[in-house]
Write a protein that holds these residues in place. Structure first.
Motif, PDB file in Angstrom:
ATOM      1  N   GLU A 130       0.930  -1.235   0.018  1.00 53.03           N
ATOM      2  CA  GLU A 130       0.102  -0.090   0.061  1.00 53.03           C
ATOM      3  C   GLU A 130       0.722   1.204  -0.066  1.00 53.03           C
ATOM      4  OE1 GLU A 130      -2.223  -0.030   3.549  1.00 53.03           O
ATOM      5  OE2 GLU A 130      -0.675   0.185   4.831  1.00 53.03           O
ATOM      6  N   LYS A 156       1.500   6.641   0.996  1.00 51.45           N
ATOM      7  CA  LYS A 156       0.585   5.822   0.680  1.00 51.45           C
ATOM      8  C   LYS A 156       0.539   6.179  -0.813  1.00 51.45           C
ATOM      9  CE  LYS A 156      -2.052   4.442   4.566  1.00 51.45           C
ATOM     10  NZ  LYS A 156      -3.445   4.060   5.134  1.00 51.45           N
ATOM     11  N   TYR A 157       0.392   5.169  -1.652  1.00 48.71           N
ATOM     12  CA  TYR A 157       0.045   5.543  -3.039  1.00 48.71           C
ATOM     13  C   TYR A 157      -1.084   6.166  -3.342  1.00 48.71           C
ATOM     14  CZ  TYR A 157       2.948   1.300  -3.055  1.00 48.71           C
ATOM     15  OH  TYR A 157       4.245   0.609  -3.175  1.00 48.71           O
ATOM     16  N   SER A 158      -2.153   5.911  -2.471  1.00 48.77           N
ATOM     17  CA  SER A 158      -3.650   6.974  -2.572  1.00 48.77           C
ATOM     18  C   SER A 158      -3.474   8.193  -2.465  1.00 48.77           C
ATOM     19  CB  SER A 158      -4.622   6.005  -1.849  1.00 48.77           C
ATOM     20  OG  SER A 158      -4.253   6.184  -0.367  1.00 48.77           O
ATOM     21  N   THR A 159      -2.269   8.638  -1.777  1.00 49.99           N
ATOM     22  CA  THR A 159      -2.275   9.957  -1.521  1.00 49.99           C
ATOM     23  C   THR A 159      -1.438  10.736  -2.793  1.00 49.99           C
ATOM     24  OG1 THR A 159      -0.147   9.889  -0.393  1.00 49.99           O
ATOM     25  CG2 THR A 159      -2.240   9.557   0.999  1.00 49.99           C
ATOM     26  N   GLU A 178       2.671  14.361  -2.768  1.00 52.18           N
ATOM     27  CA  GLU A 178       1.769  13.403  -2.171  1.00 52.18           C
ATOM     28  C   GLU A 178       0.997  14.517  -1.186  1.00 52.18           C
ATOM     29  OE1 GLU A 178       2.330  13.212   1.360  1.00 52.18           O
ATOM     30  OE2 GLU A 178       4.366  14.064   1.423  1.00 52.18           O
TER      31      GLU A 178
END
Length: 219
Positions: A130, A156-159, A178
């Protein structure tokens, strides 16, 4: 005639009376056979309609199989190989400057080359399920707080808002922005002291494609 016989046989079969329940007091074997048939019918009934315990076992097995399937689909941890080209180029340039007696420029170039050479031997980018995390040493220990912006060196990749790799043929810097460190976005720059192709591929896979940079896709 054959059809009439079949109809008669089937009609006579339907009209046959139910066999009487044997009397156990007569001591014949019919009563034992009757009990066997009765047990067999109950066994079929149990097999046809599973109990609550069997249903719960089936649900537990289904849940276990689903968990195993999700675990098998998890992405593996990727650690790009170290790449010594940038330190080698800097140290080579420092050697040229020394040869030309340009000591004023040689000192910072040589020191930067030595620093990157040392960092290449110990710093690793670790891409887990993640997040991207910067770790150090052969044992991949945590790198501690970020000396420039604070917080752990784990994002985190989602950020990720965007990332870039300069330049594709000979990558020197990797940049990403990010929102984990700051809601408005935090920018990071790192020298590419890792295999550029591996770094690019895993960044595309985990953080999405870069907007402008990166190796051109072969047709």
């Amino acid at each position: 005639m054959a059809i009439a016989s079949t109809v008669l046989l089937s009609s006579s079969f339907r009209s046959l009376p139910s066999p009487p329940i044997p009397n156990p007091s007569k001591g014949d074997r019919a009563f034992a056979r009757y009990n066997q048939n009765l047990f067999y019918n109950k066994f079929l009934h149990i097999r046809r309609f599973p109990s609550r315990e069997n249903s719960c076992s089936n649900r537990r097995f289904t849940l276990f199989a689903s968990m195993v399937g999700r675990k098998a689909m998890r992405r593996e941890t990727v650690i790009p190989d170290p790449d010594y080209r940038i330190p080698a180029v800097l140290l080579g340039l420092a050697g040229v400057l020394v040869y030309k007696d340009n000591l004023l420029s040689d000192a910072p170039v040589g020191l930067l080359g030595l620093l990157l050479l040392f960092q290449t031997t110990r710093v690793r980018f670790v891409f887990d399920e993640e997040a991207l995390e910067v770790k150090v040493g052969d044992q991949l220990q945590e790198s501690g707080e970020n000396v420039f912006v604070g917080g752990k060196n784990r994002w985190k990749y989602s950020t990720f808002v965007n990332w870039e790799l300069w330049w594709p043929e000979f990558p020197i810097l990797v940049y990403f922005k990010e929102t984990q460190t700051k809601p408005e976005g935090q920018v990071h720059f790192f020298p590419v002291i890792f295999n550029g192709k591996q770094l690019y591929d895993v960044m595309v896979e985990r953080a999405g494609p870069s907007k402008t940079s990166g190796p051109k896709q072969s047709s």
